[in-house]
Scaffold this motif. Structure first.
Motif, short mmCIF file in Angstrom:
data_model
loop_
_atom_site.label_atom_id
_atom_site.label_comp_id
_atom_site.label_asym_id
_atom_site.label_seq_id
_atom_site.Cartn_x
_atom_site.Cartn_y
_atom_site.Cartn_z
N GLU A 69 0.91 -1.28 -0.03
CA GLU A 69 -0.13 0.04 0.06
C GLU A 69 0.94 1.14 -0.01
OE1 GLU A 69 -2.95 0.15 2.82
OE2 GLU A 69 -3.37 -1.97 2.98
N ALA A 70 0.57 2.29 -1.01
CA ALA A 70 1.32 3.37 -0.83
C ALA A 70 2.57 3.46 -1.05
CB ALA A 70 0.62 4.51 0.52
N ASP A 71 3.18 2.52 -1.53
CA ASP A 71 4.63 2.31 -1.97
C ASP A 71 5.01 3.17 -3.50
OD1 ASP A 71 4.58 -0.94 -0.58
OD2 ASP A 71 5.37 1.18 0.08
N SER A 72 5.98 3.45 -3.85
CA SER A 72 6.16 4.33 -5.10
C SER A 72 6.37 3.40 -6.02
CB SER A 72 7.28 5.41 -4.75
OG SER A 72 8.37 4.52 -4.32
N TYR A 73 7.17 2.32 -5.95
CA TYR A 73 7.56 1.64 -7.20
C TYR A 73 7.82 0.12 -6.77
CZ TYR A 73 10.34 0.40 -11.26
OH TYR A 73 11.05 -0.38 -12.45
N LEU A 74 7.44 -0.85 -7.67
CA LEU A 74 7.88 -2.12 -7.34
C LEU A 74 8.04 -2.88 -8.95
CD1 LEU A 74 8.54 -4.50 -5.67
CD2 LEU A 74 6.06 -4.93 -5.90
N ARG A 75 9.24 -3.45 -9.06
CA ARG A 75 9.42 -4.35 -10.14
C ARG A 75 9.56 -5.71 -9.74
NH1 ARG A 75 11.26 -3.23 -15.67
NH2 ARG A 75 11.64 -5.24 -16.70
N ILE A 76 8.78 -6.84 -10.28
CA ILE A 76 9.13 -8.00 -9.96
C ILE A 76 9.37 -8.99 -11.44
CG2 ILE A 76 8.11 -10.24 -9.15
CD1 ILE A 76 6.23 -8.52 -7.50
N SER A 77 10.69 -9.32 -11.42
CA SER A 77 11.03 -10.16 -12.72
C SER A 77 11.30 -11.69 -12.22
CB SER A 77 12.24 -9.19 -13.16
OG SER A 77 11.90 -8.03 -13.50
N ASP A 78 11.38 -12.48 -13.34
CA ASP A 78 11.43 -13.64 -13.31
C ASP A 78 11.43 -14.45 -11.91
OD1 ASP A 78 12.91 -13.70 -15.81
OD2 ASP A 78 14.49 -12.45 -14.84
N SER A 79 9.96 -14.41 -11.59
CA SER A 79 9.49 -14.95 -10.30
C SER A 79 8.28 -15.66 -10.48
CB SER A 79 9.23 -13.76 -9.42
OG SER A 79 10.69 -13.06 -8.99
N VAL A 80 7.91 -16.32 -9.36
CA VAL A 80 6.61 -17.05 -9.40
C VAL A 80 5.99 -16.90 -8.02
CG1 VAL A 80 5.75 -19.47 -9.21
CG2 VAL A 80 7.94 -18.97 -10.59
N ILE A 81 4.76 -16.48 -8.09
CA ILE A 81 3.78 -16.12 -7.02
C ILE A 81 2.68 -17.26 -7.20
CG2 ILE A 81 2.07 -14.66 -5.96
CD1 ILE A 81 3.98 -12.35 -7.39
N GLN A 82 2.78 -18.38 -6.10
CA GLN A 82 1.96 -19.52 -6.40
C GLN A 82 1.44 -20.09 -5.05
OE1 GLN A 82 4.30 -22.44 -8.40
NE2 GLN A 82 2.51 -23.92 -8.33
N SER A 83 0.25 -20.53 -5.20
CA SER A 83 -0.43 -21.20 -4.26
C SER A 83 -0.59 -20.55 -2.86
CB SER A 83 0.34 -22.53 -3.87
OG SER A 83 0.43 -23.49 -5.07
N ASN A 84 -0.96 -19.14 -3.23
CA ASN A 84 -1.39 -18.37 -1.76
C ASN A 84 -2.91 -18.13 -1.76
OD1 ASN A 84 1.48 -17.52 -1.02
ND2 ASN A 84 1.38 -16.80 -3.37
N HIS A 85 -3.45 -17.81 -0.52
CA HIS A 85 -4.66 -17.81 -0.42
C HIS A 85 -5.20 -16.42 0.26
CE1 HIS A 85 -5.36 -22.00 -1.57
NE2 HIS A 85 -4.15 -22.17 -1.06
N ALA A 86 -6.11 -15.61 0.01
CA ALA A 86 -6.77 -14.72 0.76
C ALA A 86 -8.10 -14.87 1.07
CB ALA A 86 -6.77 -13.15 0.01
N THR A 87 -8.51 -14.71 2.48
CA THR A 87 -9.76 -15.23 2.80
C THR A 87 -10.39 -14.08 3.62
OG1 THR A 87 -9.50 -17.60 2.82
CG2 THR A 87 -11.12 -16.88 3.88
N GLY A 88 -11.59 -13.64 3.34
CA GLY A 88 -12.12 -12.47 4.09
C GLY A 88 -12.76 -13.40 5.41
#
Length: 170
Positions: free
Chosen positions: A27-46
């Protein structure tokens, strides 16, 4: 209204808290670059209460941040709204949820795979309000998406649109 459980924690009985950014949340960060990465098998639950809470960004959620995803695989993440007896929790962005509530941030997605992510409303007997973007939900951002693949993302059977991506101006 709060209810003290046997474990000593206080739980909301009317309104629950949301679940955001199962893998990464910014939140409210100025800049993010993600390269050559995997974002896998995560969960967000209300959270669960009479009014089940919203959830978003099973793999990744950001707000007011310029983000570049380059050669990233966002795979097998899930979002589920909270259980509610009056209102079931909404769900957006099974893989990615980018929202811009203020500022000039942008999104660039290059050579990225967003696959096999899912969203579903919370359980319970209440109505469900909103659900969209099985793979990605972009809200209020200018976005550039090039040479990217959306495949195998799913929506709850009650949701009607945006199985790959949903883009909203507000």
């Amino acid at each position: 209204q709060l209810l003290e459980a046997s474990d000593g924690w206080l739980y909301g009985t009317t309104y629950a808290g949301g679940g955001y950014g199962g893998g990464i949340e910014l939140e409210a960060d100025s800049y993010l670059r993600i390269s050559d990465s995997v974002i896998q098998s995560n969960h967000a639950t209300g959270g669960n209460a009479q009014n089940g809470a919203m959830a978003g960004g099973g793999g990744f959620l950001w707000d007011r941040t310029t983000v570049i995803l380059d050669r990233v695989r966002v795979i097998g993440n899930a979002v589920k709204g909270g259980t509610g007896t009056l209102q079931r929790g909404s769900a957006v962005g099974g893989g990615v949820h980018g929202m811009r509530t203020a500022g000039e941030a942008t999104i660039t997605v290059l050579n990225t795979l967003i696959a096999n992510n899912s969203i579903e409303f919370g359980d319970g007997t209440g109505s469900a309000i909103f659900g969209a973007g099985g793979g990605m939900y972009i809200q209020g951002y200018p976005a550039e998406i090039r040479h990217s693949t959306f495949s195998g993302n799913t929506l709850d059977s009650e949701m009607l649109y945006g199985v790959a991506i949903t883009i909203s101006s507000a």
